[in-house]
Design a protein around this motif. Structure first.
Motif, mmCIF file in Angstrom:
data_model
loop_
_atom_site.group_PDB
_atom_site.id
_atom_site.type_symbol
_atom_site.label_atom_id
_atom_site.label_comp_id
_atom_site.label_asym_id
_atom_site.label_seq_id
_atom_site.Cartn_x
_atom_site.Cartn_y
_atom_site.Cartn_z
ATOM 1 N N ASN A 297 54.538 67.960 65.517
ATOM 2 C CA ASN A 297 53.344 68.455 64.828
ATOM 3 C C ASN A 297 52.687 69.551 65.658
ATOM 4 O OD1 ASN A 297 53.634 66.431 62.817
ATOM 5 N ND2 ASN A 297 52.575 64.976 64.134
ATOM 6 N N LYS A 332 46.694 61.810 56.640
ATOM 7 C CA LYS A 332 47.920 62.437 56.167
ATOM 8 C C LYS A 332 47.976 62.456 54.651
ATOM 9 C CE LYS A 332 51.135 61.992 59.984
ATOM 10 N NZ LYS A 332 52.482 61.561 60.393
ATOM 11 N N SER A 338 44.874 58.735 53.254
ATOM 12 C CA SER A 338 44.369 60.019 52.784
ATOM 13 C C SER A 338 43.015 59.830 52.108
ATOM 14 C CB SER A 338 45.366 60.636 51.799
ATOM 15 O OG SER A 338 44.906 61.868 51.333
ATOM 16 N N TRP A 383 44.707 67.126 58.022
ATOM 17 C CA TRP A 383 46.099 67.583 58.019
ATOM 18 C C TRP A 383 46.282 68.707 57.007
ATOM 19 C CZ3 TRP A 383 50.251 66.003 60.995
ATOM 20 C CH2 TRP A 383 50.031 64.900 61.825
ATOM 21 N N ALA A 385 49.190 70.441 54.745
ATOM 22 C CA ALA A 385 50.492 70.012 54.223
ATOM 23 C C ALA A 385 51.006 70.994 53.186
ATOM 24 C CB ALA A 385 50.389 68.613 53.618
ATOM 25 N N ASN A 393 53.580 67.096 56.226
ATOM 26 C CA ASN A 393 52.389 67.177 57.064
ATOM 27 C C ASN A 393 52.791 67.798 58.396
ATOM 28 O OD1 ASN A 393 50.380 65.336 55.441
ATOM 29 N ND2 ASN A 393 52.296 64.203 55.527
ATOM 30 N N TYR A 396 47.549 69.749 62.231
ATOM 31 C CA TYR A 396 46.292 69.012 62.098
ATOM 32 C C TYR A 396 45.247 69.543 63.073
ATOM 33 C CZ TYR A 396 47.587 66.291 66.288
ATOM 34 O OH TYR A 396 47.932 65.900 67.548
#
Length: 581
Positions: A297, A332, A338, A383, A385, A393, A396
């Protein structure tokens, strides 16, 4: 061997055999020896009315439909077909024994370079090969049940990917190619599945754009290293990039080793899921065992704003996704954590809800989320996406909301203090000393930057409050603290010195000095008095031996004090002092 039965009336007729072609037949054998092929042999049992043709060196091309007959008239090329035989050729190239790991993946590459465009398949022989799985299309990944398949016509390779091995996947498989309706060629694979947590790991790596990322993996010593990245179809593809460097390593035990993969100058395009593991290769088969899954990430600098202000969250993305739907989610995207604040936006469009606006700029490959009127509930981990078959994802940041209400504390050295901090995220609580709140977040993790036994935490989860206790305060504890996780309270702590103690100590020191000085004077006088006593005159009238001094008790009467001497000439070394009321 191909055997053909005939009736009694054809016992003495010459025998023939044809092989059927697409639009014709090919004479391959006749009792007339000049027509025979060298790799064929013939026998005719007239007692059983059966003749046979043996093919001595069978090849995949020998499969097909054979026609057995007799010559009626050889000169007029007249014959009679008496039997049709379907010959299926199944060519087993090799047998391999393979061990996979429960929960891990397995990539099988079956190589048939001489049959590049022929349809390929895999089936479970232990189930009678009742279900033959094949891609259905060529040069494209297709899902078939719990496996993905790819028929590579350029290399003549069938790739079979088991995403997550289970105990039920164990068994004997055929990985083959259909050369024709009557001919197949396959490699046999005997697969066993065992559990070994040592070779199955999940790793999450976070990095800032432009940094270098090092990934370490453990594999059996005898295997070759394999490193790959999942594509949009969740298939792990080989990486060919100058940015990726593999560095081998070893361990103390011969049966395993550790190697490291380094990815330099990472960009948003590098985000995603990587696998590393072991690879074995043979003539007809390549096996890849992905054993370590790495989620890479990217982090953006935290966004720090005050309660009531607006915040912008900027999400760069790879230009190949410019036409895909993008999402900004608290937690996420497409997962249970979420937040309803999640919103999506499409190419060159703007989506607006009550307080959230999303805009996609495909020219700059950036989409931006703007949240107005920030509250404590808006704080958290966000996040970015891109929507493919599922949400990717990849990026962040932390949105930190500083509450308008501040806490100002003044204490003295040696005191204890308890500070209550509100939190909205039970997993992250911190008490950080820093000039700015953004300095309390590094690599996506909220830091407890204070390491001192005098600091302790107590949590009251049900009330949404945790308490920081500091004992034996010191002057250097003074400063700005940030209390919370994503919802931040500014705490200004001032620790002063306690001057009352200084005064008390000073008075005690002065009194000790006075006492010491008085004692010294007394000793000196006592000594002088002793010397004077040894020289007293025998006749009292020779000199004054006594003097009287009267002192008043009260200060206001000191002016009335008198001193009387018995003679004008004073030679006194001895005095008596009397206090009067």
């Amino acid at each position: 061997m191909i055997s053909c039965k005939y009736s009694e009336k054809y016992k003495n007729y010459p025998k023939i055999m044809f092989k059927k072609k697409k639009a014709s037949v090919e004479l391959i054998y006749t009792t007339e020896t000049w027509e025979n092929k060298k790799e064929l042999s013939f026998s005719d049992d007239k007692h059983k009315n059966l003749f046979s043709v043996r093919i001595t060196a069978v090849t995949p091309d020998d499969g097909g439909v054979y026609l057995c007959g007799v010559w009626i008239n050889r000169h007029s090329y007249s014959y009679s077909i008496i039997t049709t035989v379907h010959l299926h050729i199944i060519n087993k190239l090799n047998v391999y024994k393979v061990t996979g790991y429960s929960g891990g993946g397995l990539m099988i590459k079956c190589e048939h370079p001489q049959y590049k465009t022929k349809p390929k398949y895999i089936c479970k022989e232990s189930d009678g090969c009742s279900e033959r799985k094949n891609p259905g299309v060529q040069d494209e990944w297709m899902e078939n049940g719990d496996v993905s398949l790819y028929d590579d016509t350029r290399a003549g390779v069938l790739m079979v990917f088991f995403r997550e091995l289970k105990a039920a996947d164990a068994g004997t498989y055929r990985c083959g190619v259909k050369v024709s309706d009557y001919t197949e060629s396959f490699t046999q694979l005997q697969l066993s599945v065992k559990h070994d947590a040592k070779y199955l790991q999940m790793v999450t790596e976070s990095a800032y754009v432009g940094e270098e990322v090092n990934i370490s993996c453990q594999i059996p010593e005898e295997h070759k290293v394999h490193f790959c990245k999942e594509d949009d179809n969740h298939i792990c593809q080989n990486i060919s990039s100058s940015k990726v460097t593999q560095m081998s390593g070893s361990s103390e035990r011969n049966e395993e080793r550790v190697f490291t993969v380094s990815i330099s100058n990472v960009s948003v395009r590098d985000a995603g899921v990587y696998w590393c593991g072991a690879e074995t290769r043979d003539t007809y088969l390549t096996l890849i065992f992905p054993t370590t899954k790495i989620q890479l990430n990217f982090i953006m600098a935290p966004v720090v704003r005050h309660e009531g202000e607006s915040a912008e969250i900027i999400c760069p993305y790879d230009s190949i996704y410019k036409s895909n739907t993008k999402s900004l989610c608290k937690g996420k995207c497409s997962t249970r954590d979420s937040n309803p604040l999640s919103e999506t936006v499409r190419e060159e469009k703007e989506t607006k809800t009550d307080r959230l606006t999303l805009k996609d700029n495909v020219t700059a490959s950036v989409f931006t989320g703007t949240i107005t009127g920030l509250t404590a509930e808006d704080a958290g981990k966000y996040w970015c996406a891109v929507t493919l078959e599922t949400d990717l994802n990849y990026l962040y940041t932390h949105l930190m909301v500083i509450m308008n209400e501040e806490l100002n504390l003044t204490k003295y050295e040696g005191d204890d203090v308890s500070i209550q901090c509100k939190h909205h995220d039970e997993d992250q609580k911190s008490f950080c000393k820093a000039h700015e709140a953004s300095m309390c977040v590094k690599d996506g993790v909220s830091l407890e930057t204070i390491r001192d036994d005098r600091f302790s935490f107590s949590d009251e989860a049900s009330t949404g409050v945790f308490t920081v206790n500091i004992t034996d305060l010191r002057e250097e504890d003074s400063g700005i603290y940030w209390c919370g996780a994503h919802v931040i309270t500014r705490v200004s702590l001032t620790v002063k010195k306690d001057f009352s103690m200084i005064i008390i100590i000073s008075v005690c020191v002065i009194l000790l000095l006075i006492g010491g000085f008085t004692l010294t004077v007394w000793k000196l006088r006592h000594k002088r008095r002793g010397d004077a006593h040894s020289q007293l005159p025998t006749n009292p009238s020779d000199g004054l031996l006594y003097a009287a001094v009267s002192l008043q008790k009260h200060q206001e009467s000191l002016s009335d004090a008198t001193v009387r001497f018995s003679k004008n000439e004073i030679h006194s070394d001895y005095t008596t002092i009397r206090f009067t009321s």
